[in-house]
Enzyme design. Structure first.
Site, mmCIF file in Angstrom:
data_model
loop_
_atom_site.group_PDB
_atom_site.id
_atom_site.type_symbol
_atom_site.label_atom_id
_atom_site.label_comp_id
_atom_site.label_asym_id
_atom_site.label_seq_id
_atom_site.Cartn_x
_atom_site.Cartn_y
_atom_site.Cartn_z
ATOM 1 N N ARG A 187 0.837 -1.210 0.000
ATOM 2 C CA ARG A 187 0.000 0.000 0.000
ATOM 3 C C ARG A 187 0.875 1.264 0.000
ATOM 4 O O ARG A 187 0.425 2.342 -0.371
ATOM 5 C CB ARG A 187 -0.953 -0.020 1.205
ATOM 6 C CG ARG A 187 -1.866 1.187 1.284
ATOM 7 C CD ARG A 187 -3.136 0.921 2.098
ATOM 8 N NE ARG A 187 -2.899 0.250 3.356
ATOM 9 C CZ ARG A 187 -2.368 0.792 4.446
ATOM 10 N NH1 ARG A 187 -2.009 2.065 4.443
ATOM 11 N NH2 ARG A 187 -2.188 0.095 5.550
ATOM 12 N N TYR A 210 -15.024 16.861 -16.206
ATOM 13 C CA TYR A 210 -15.496 15.484 -16.393
ATOM 14 C C TYR A 210 -16.587 15.207 -15.342
ATOM 15 O O TYR A 210 -16.477 15.666 -14.199
ATOM 16 C CB TYR A 210 -14.307 14.526 -16.231
ATOM 17 C CG TYR A 210 -14.722 13.106 -15.956
ATOM 18 C CD1 TYR A 210 -15.472 12.397 -16.885
ATOM 19 C CD2 TYR A 210 -14.419 12.484 -14.743
ATOM 20 C CE1 TYR A 210 -15.895 11.101 -16.622
ATOM 21 C CE2 TYR A 210 -14.831 11.194 -14.473
ATOM 22 C CZ TYR A 210 -15.576 10.510 -15.416
ATOM 23 O OH TYR A 210 -16.004 9.236 -15.153
ATOM 24 N N LYS A 227 -6.881 6.314 -19.911
ATOM 25 C CA LYS A 227 -7.100 6.811 -21.277
ATOM 26 C C LYS A 227 -5.840 6.593 -22.128
ATOM 27 O O LYS A 227 -5.463 5.478 -22.353
ATOM 28 C CB LYS A 227 -7.528 8.281 -21.223
ATOM 29 C CG LYS A 227 -8.587 8.592 -20.146
ATOM 30 C CD LYS A 227 -9.830 7.738 -20.255
ATOM 31 C CE LYS A 227 -10.869 8.202 -19.219
ATOM 32 N NZ LYS A 227 -11.846 7.192 -18.884
ATOM 33 N N ASP A 252 -5.892 18.768 -14.909
ATOM 34 C CA ASP A 252 -6.211 17.458 -15.471
ATOM 35 C C ASP A 252 -5.817 17.501 -16.949
ATOM 36 O O ASP A 252 -6.441 18.173 -17.767
ATOM 37 C CB ASP A 252 -7.708 17.158 -15.302
ATOM 38 C CG ASP A 252 -8.087 15.771 -15.807
ATOM 39 O OD1 ASP A 252 -7.414 15.252 -16.712
ATOM 40 O OD2 ASP A 252 -9.090 15.221 -15.318
HETATM 41 N N1 PLP Z 1 -10.474 13.077 -16.015
HETATM 42 C C1 PLP Z 1 -11.005 13.012 -17.240
HETATM 43 C C2 PLP Z 1 -10.793 14.163 -18.183
HETATM 44 C C3 PLP Z 1 -11.759 11.905 -17.637
HETATM 45 O O1 PLP Z 1 -12.271 11.867 -18.874
HETATM 46 C C4 PLP Z 1 -11.944 10.840 -16.715
HETATM 47 C C5 PLP Z 1 -12.728 9.643 -17.086
HETATM 48 O O2 PLP Z 1 -13.368 9.594 -18.117
HETATM 49 C C6 PLP Z 1 -11.376 10.941 -15.436
HETATM 50 C C7 PLP Z 1 -10.642 12.062 -15.126
HETATM 51 C C8 PLP Z 1 -11.570 9.846 -14.425
HETATM 52 O O3 PLP Z 1 -10.704 8.788 -14.683
HETATM 53 P P1 PLP Z 1 -10.972 7.244 -14.295
HETATM 54 O O4 PLP Z 1 -12.170 6.790 -15.054
HETATM 55 O O5 PLP Z 1 -9.697 6.587 -14.670
HETATM 56 O O6 PLP Z 1 -11.238 7.204 -12.823
#
Ligand code: PLP
Length: 425
Positions: A79, A132, A239, A214
């Protein structure tokens, strides 16, 4: 496996490129019986050579003493750290020029852990719009329950809109700036340098205001937020970094002074990446540059095709931002390429959007993005379903909007699929 990090960062005095280093950085075959690839270590705990060594490792891990110069943290418990995650963190730092990185079991775990590490009750979070759907929910529903307020800047807002948003909040409590740029699902850009300037002006030596970006849509190849004043970069590594739609993961990168509180919070939330996730991402990083480049080239062809189509009302694609658009200057300064995410309004509304999605043959109807296969979805009823309808409309998430993640297939095949699906409208 030995613990000394291996850095073969240059050859003949010249620094090596990240795409070269993805095959070797941070690992030496002689550590593992000559294995070319780092093995997976499916173990939860690690044996200490002596009790004194175990004590020293814990003191360093929990910050109970200053580490000695060149001291390597010891392996303790899965962890806290493990070899695959450490190699992955070292390699991820290379693309963004980050000092250090923490890997998570999902993008949302990276986001939630970072925000909880840097915010306290009473604090104000300033953020770009849209976000998101999962991040939007966490900010508006979870953080609010813990007394952390948020204030959004309307899509594409410049200095005046940011100033207005800050003035409407308790500026003295401004504690963190959170940007998603390009934004999911509209590709709207936020000017990182502008927000970073606002953060510096409101910060005090006792109260820094980290700027968190992000970078999932363009990074780590086509945008480097740390170069534009960001303090932390976040990824949904599910992604492009993972890139094969077969793993959920996340990362947070930046200067140690901002990442270490996040890593400490990760230890207590238990949101670290596991050995199998880390291994899959190490494999994916070897082809990251190839995949993202091909996806970007494909997207350029398809965005041009969509633009001229009579069943398409509007295309949101970074490569089409006109010189007269206020976003053009931000794009030129901040982005290295337009990436492979395209959103577009079909002519009509939800019924027409659904008809298009149901008619696709090659492109899969699924959420997520950045994988080798092309995916399309309907943000208003899927990824952003939790955003109230009035807010959706204000942010340009219309009932006719399709989000399209372009894969590595042949662009002619993808174009033919779009053509026949648009004909079904
Ligand atoms: N940030 C963006 C721009 C996203 O498109 C997503 C998911 O689609 C996330 C964060 C969240 O990521 P995760 O699905 O890996 O938890």
């Amino acid at each position: 496996m030995a613990r000394k990090h291996w850095t073969e960062a240059e050859l003949g005095g010249a620094p090596l490129h990240p795409e070269t280093l993805m095959m070797s950085y941070g690992y030496r075959p002689e550590w593992s019986e000559g294995a070319v690839k780092p093995p997976i270590f499916p173990t939860s705990t690690y044996v200490f050579e002596t009790a004194e060594a175990g004590k020293a490792f814990f003191e360093a891990a929990y910050g109970l003493r200053e580490p000695e110069p060149d001291e390597e943290g010891g392996l303790i418990y899965g962890r806290i750290n493990h070899p695959g995650m450490e190699i992955l963190e070292d390699r991820l730092c290379l693309w963004d020029g980050a000092e250090t990185c923490a890997v998570f079991e999902s993008g949302m775990a990276a986001i939630a852990t970072t925000l909880l590490a840097h915010l306290s009750p009473g604090d104000v979070l300033l953020h770009s719009e849209p976000l998101y759907g999962g991040t939007d929910h966490f900010v508006h529903h979870v953080l609010h329950r813990f007394g952390i307020c948020s204030v959004g800047v309307p899509p594409g807002g410049g200095a005046d809109e940011i100033a207005r948003a800050v003035a409407g909040a308790d500026a003295a409590r401004l504690a963190l700036v959170y940007l998603e740029t390009p934004a999911n699902p509209t590709n709207t850009l936020a000017d990182i340098a502008l927000y970073a300037d606002v953060a510096r002006r409101h910060a005090t030596p006792e109260r820094p205001i980290p700027v968190v970006v992000d970078n999932t849509f363009l990074g780590p190849l086509f945008q480097h937020p740390l170069e534009h004043g960001a303090d932390l970069v976040i990824y949904s590594a599910t992604k492009y970094i993972g890139g094969h739609s077969d793993v959920i993961a996340g990362a947070c990168l930046g200067a140690a002074k901002y990442v270490e509180p996040v890593r400490a919070m990760r230890t207590f939330m238990g949101s670290m990446g596991d050995p199998w996730t880390s291994w899959l991402l190490l494999r994916s990083l070897e082809t990251l540059q190839l995949r993202m480049t091909r996806q970007m080239e494909n997207a350029r062809c398809l965005a041009d095709f969509l633009c001229g189509h009579p069943k398409v009302e509007r295309v949101y694609y970074l490569g089409h931002i006109g010189e007269d658009d206020p976003q053009y200057d931000v794009y030129r300064r901040q982005c290295l390429a337009p990436g492979a995410m395209i959103s577009f309004d079909v002519v009509g509304g939800e019924a027409e959007a659904f008809r298009f999605l149901n008619a696709l043959k090659l492109v899969k109807l699924a959420v997520s993005l950045g994988g080798t296969e092309s995916l399309a979805e309907h943000p208003a009823t899927m990824t952003h379903a939790d955003v109230p309808p009035a807010e959706q409309r204000r942010m340009g998430i219309t009932s006719q909007l399709i989000r399209f993640s372009v894969g590595v297939e042949h662009p002619d095949d993808l174009r033919r699929d779009l053509e026949q699906a648009l004909a079904a409208i």
